[in-house]
Design a protein around this motif. Structure first.
Motif, short mmCIF file in Angstrom:
data_model
loop_
_atom_site.label_atom_id
_atom_site.label_comp_id
_atom_site.label_asym_id
_atom_site.label_seq_id
_atom_site.Cartn_x
_atom_site.Cartn_y
_atom_site.Cartn_z
N VAL A 282 -31.51 -31.41 20.78
CA VAL A 282 -32.84 -31.46 21.36
C VAL A 282 -32.88 -30.48 22.53
O VAL A 282 -32.04 -30.55 23.44
N ARG A 283 -33.83 -29.59 22.49
CA ARG A 283 -34.04 -28.63 23.58
C ARG A 283 -35.34 -29.04 24.28
O ARG A 283 -36.43 -28.92 23.71
N ASP A 284 -35.24 -29.55 25.50
CA ASP A 284 -36.41 -30.03 26.24
C ASP A 284 -36.59 -29.16 27.48
O ASP A 284 -35.93 -29.35 28.50
N ASP A 285 -37.50 -28.20 27.39
CA ASP A 285 -37.69 -27.26 28.50
C ASP A 285 -38.41 -27.90 29.68
O ASP A 285 -38.48 -27.30 30.76
N SER A 286 -38.95 -29.12 29.51
CA SER A 286 -39.57 -29.79 30.65
C SER A 286 -38.52 -30.28 31.64
O SER A 286 -38.82 -30.54 32.80
N LYS A 287 -37.27 -30.43 31.16
CA LYS A 287 -36.18 -30.84 32.04
C LYS A 287 -35.54 -29.62 32.70
O LYS A 287 -35.53 -29.46 33.89
N GLU A 288 -35.01 -28.73 31.88
CA GLU A 288 -34.39 -27.51 32.38
C GLU A 288 -34.29 -26.53 31.22
O GLU A 288 -33.71 -26.86 30.18
N ALA A 289 -34.85 -25.36 31.39
CA ALA A 289 -34.87 -24.37 30.31
C ALA A 289 -33.45 -24.04 29.86
O ALA A 289 -32.56 -23.82 30.68
N GLY A 290 -33.26 -24.04 28.56
CA GLY A 290 -31.97 -23.65 28.00
C GLY A 290 -30.98 -24.77 27.82
O GLY A 290 -29.94 -24.59 27.20
N VAL A 291 -31.28 -25.96 28.34
CA VAL A 291 -30.37 -27.10 28.22
C VAL A 291 -30.58 -27.77 26.86
O VAL A 291 -31.70 -28.11 26.49
N VAL A 292 -29.49 -27.96 26.14
CA VAL A 292 -29.55 -28.58 24.82
C VAL A 292 -28.71 -29.84 24.84
O VAL A 292 -27.54 -29.82 25.27
N GLU A 293 -29.28 -30.95 24.39
CA GLU A 293 -28.58 -32.23 24.34
C GLU A 293 -28.39 -32.66 22.89
O GLU A 293 -29.20 -32.31 22.02
N THR A 294 -27.34 -33.41 22.62
CA THR A 294 -27.02 -33.85 21.27
C THR A 294 -27.35 -35.34 21.11
O THR A 294 -27.01 -36.15 21.98
N TYR A 295 -28.01 -35.65 20.00
CA TYR A 295 -28.37 -37.02 19.67
C TYR A 295 -27.88 -37.34 18.26
O TYR A 295 -27.60 -36.44 17.47
N GLU A 296 -27.81 -38.63 17.95
CA GLU A 296 -27.42 -39.06 16.61
C GLU A 296 -28.48 -39.99 16.03
O GLU A 296 -29.11 -40.77 16.77
N SER A 297 -28.68 -39.89 14.72
CA SER A 297 -29.60 -40.78 14.03
C SER A 297 -29.32 -40.67 12.54
O SER A 297 -28.41 -39.94 12.12
N THR A 298 -30.11 -41.34 11.75
CA THR A 298 -30.06 -41.09 10.30
C THR A 298 -30.80 -39.79 10.01
O THR A 298 -31.61 -39.31 10.83
N LEU A 299 -30.55 -39.24 8.84
CA LEU A 299 -31.28 -38.03 8.45
C LEU A 299 -32.78 -38.32 8.39
O LEU A 299 -33.60 -37.49 8.81
N GLY A 300 -33.15 -39.48 7.88
CA GLY A 300 -34.55 -39.86 7.85
C GLY A 300 -35.16 -39.94 9.24
O GLY A 300 -36.31 -39.54 9.45
N GLY A 301 -34.38 -40.44 10.19
CA GLY A 301 -34.85 -40.50 11.57
C GLY A 301 -35.07 -39.13 12.16
O GLY A 301 -36.03 -38.91 12.91
#
Length: 361
Positions: free
Chosen positions: A37-56
């Motif tokens: 997930v790249r959320d530029d509202s937090k800090e440009a260029g910062v990428v965080e990793t998340y886990e879910s099902t493929l459907g999610g």
């Protein structure tokens, strides 16, 4: 040697391709995946990793936008999760009749294929060069995305502040015979003219096929002036100040992209998109791959062996034992160059041991 787009490679018509996508998600929607997930509202260029099902992930991709986007690159779902992947795991023999020489590499250092690549609107990959200096391929099953390429060379490496990334995902983290190039630069960081492009909803739901193609063609034409459409995170990437020439185009569903060795590339998702990607080693790129390995492992020119087994000629037969022998010679030289003679030869034995998997394809 050139960036190339091909049509009608895996499926003869859009109905068969769309049916495959539906069947795939129905079968694999419950599999666990990790995505970025790249959320530029937090800090440009910062990428965080998340886990879910493929459907999610698919559900979340519908809410993706430029300032908060989701991107997935998974090397396991298609390799281990479904029989549906088999027809897409390798390019048709008509494109490369001699086969993939990576199939002769021990399993521990053999690149995985195929790979699932997905993103929502506004998602982008990193700006990078693939490891092994292989020839890559990317088949778009659904959606549309922008590709921007830069030719190899020291100018691009300096411009992009390149670093080397070891191929640990299939290398078990210890053989270390290959490394790609990675850049912190995001060439699509800020939208400029691209703010006026149609939304993913417009492209996917509101437009007819004819209107959609007109819109994608206009986007592709606009991308010939990338500096007017996006502002990169670093200066000098586009425009008169740039010291390297870029190639930008739109890939549509059903198109297969061939990526030549050592070319820098980054993608931008115009809308939610699904692709299958892979790579191959044949006589056209074998010298690039061998020299990539030798360069990374610090092997002197005089000690480079194995390349002579990959010359392109009409009599080439990848099924002969001689090919396996020459690849083993290449790997022996590389491992000794990287780790020293004692450790290198020990690693070669580990690489070809039954416990590691040797050459079981």
């Amino acid at each position: 040697k050139r960036v190339t787009l091909l049509k009608n490679v895996f499926f003869d018509n859009s109905e068969d391709r769309e049916r495959w996508v539906e069947d795939f998600f129905e079968e694999c929607k419950g599999m666990e995946v990790a995505y970025q997930v790249r959320d530029d509202s937090k800090e440009a260029g910062v990428v965080e990793t998340y886990e879910s099902t493929l459907g999610g992930f698919v559900e979340r991709s519908y809410d993706s936008c430029h300032d908060s986007s989701v991107f997935l690159l998974d090397e396991d779902v298609l390799c281990e999760g479904t029989e549906l992947a088999k027809p897409l795991s390798t390019l048709p023999a008509s494109l490369w009749p001699e086969g993939d020489l990576f199939d002769h590499f021990p399993k521990a250092i053999r690149p995985k294929k195929p790979c699932l690549v997905m993103g929502g609107e506004g998602a982008r990959s990193s700006l990078h060069v693939d490891p092994y200096s292989w020839t890559g391929w990317n088949y778009l099953l659904e959606g549309s995305k922008i590709w921007t390429f830069f030719p190899p060379g020291p100018c691009a490496e300096a411009l992009f502040n390149a670093t080397r990334i070891q191929s640990s995902s299939w290398d078990l983290g210890k053989f270390n015979i290959s490394a790609g190039w990675q850049s912190p630069v995001d060439i699509y960081e800020q939208k400029k003219g691209s703010k006026t492009w149609p939304s993913a909803m417009d492209l996917g739901m509101e437009m007819s096929e004819e209107e959609r193609e007109v819109a994608l063609s206009r986007i592709e034409e606009a991308c010939k002036r990338m500096g007017d459409e996006f502002k990169p995170s670093a200066p000098g990437v586009f425009g008169p100040a740039s010291n390297t020439q870029s190639i930008t185009f739109v890939q549509r569903a059903g198109e297969l992209l061939l990526i030549p060795p050592r070319w820098w590339h980054q993608t931008y998702y115009i809308e939610p998109s699904v692709a299958v990607a892979g790579q191959y080693l044949n006589t056209n790129c074998a010298e690039e791959v061998a020299n990539h390995i030798f360069d990374w492992c610090g092997v002197d020119e005089a000690n480079r062996v194995g390349i002579s087994g990959f010359e392109r000629n009409g009599d080439f037969d990848s099924s002969t034992p001689e090919v396996d022998e020459r690849i083993r010679d290449l790997l022996r030289t590389a491992l000794v160059g990287q780790h020293g003679e004692k450790a290198g030869l020990e690693l070669l034995e580990v690489l070809y041991s039954p416990q590691i998997g040797a050459n079981d394809a």
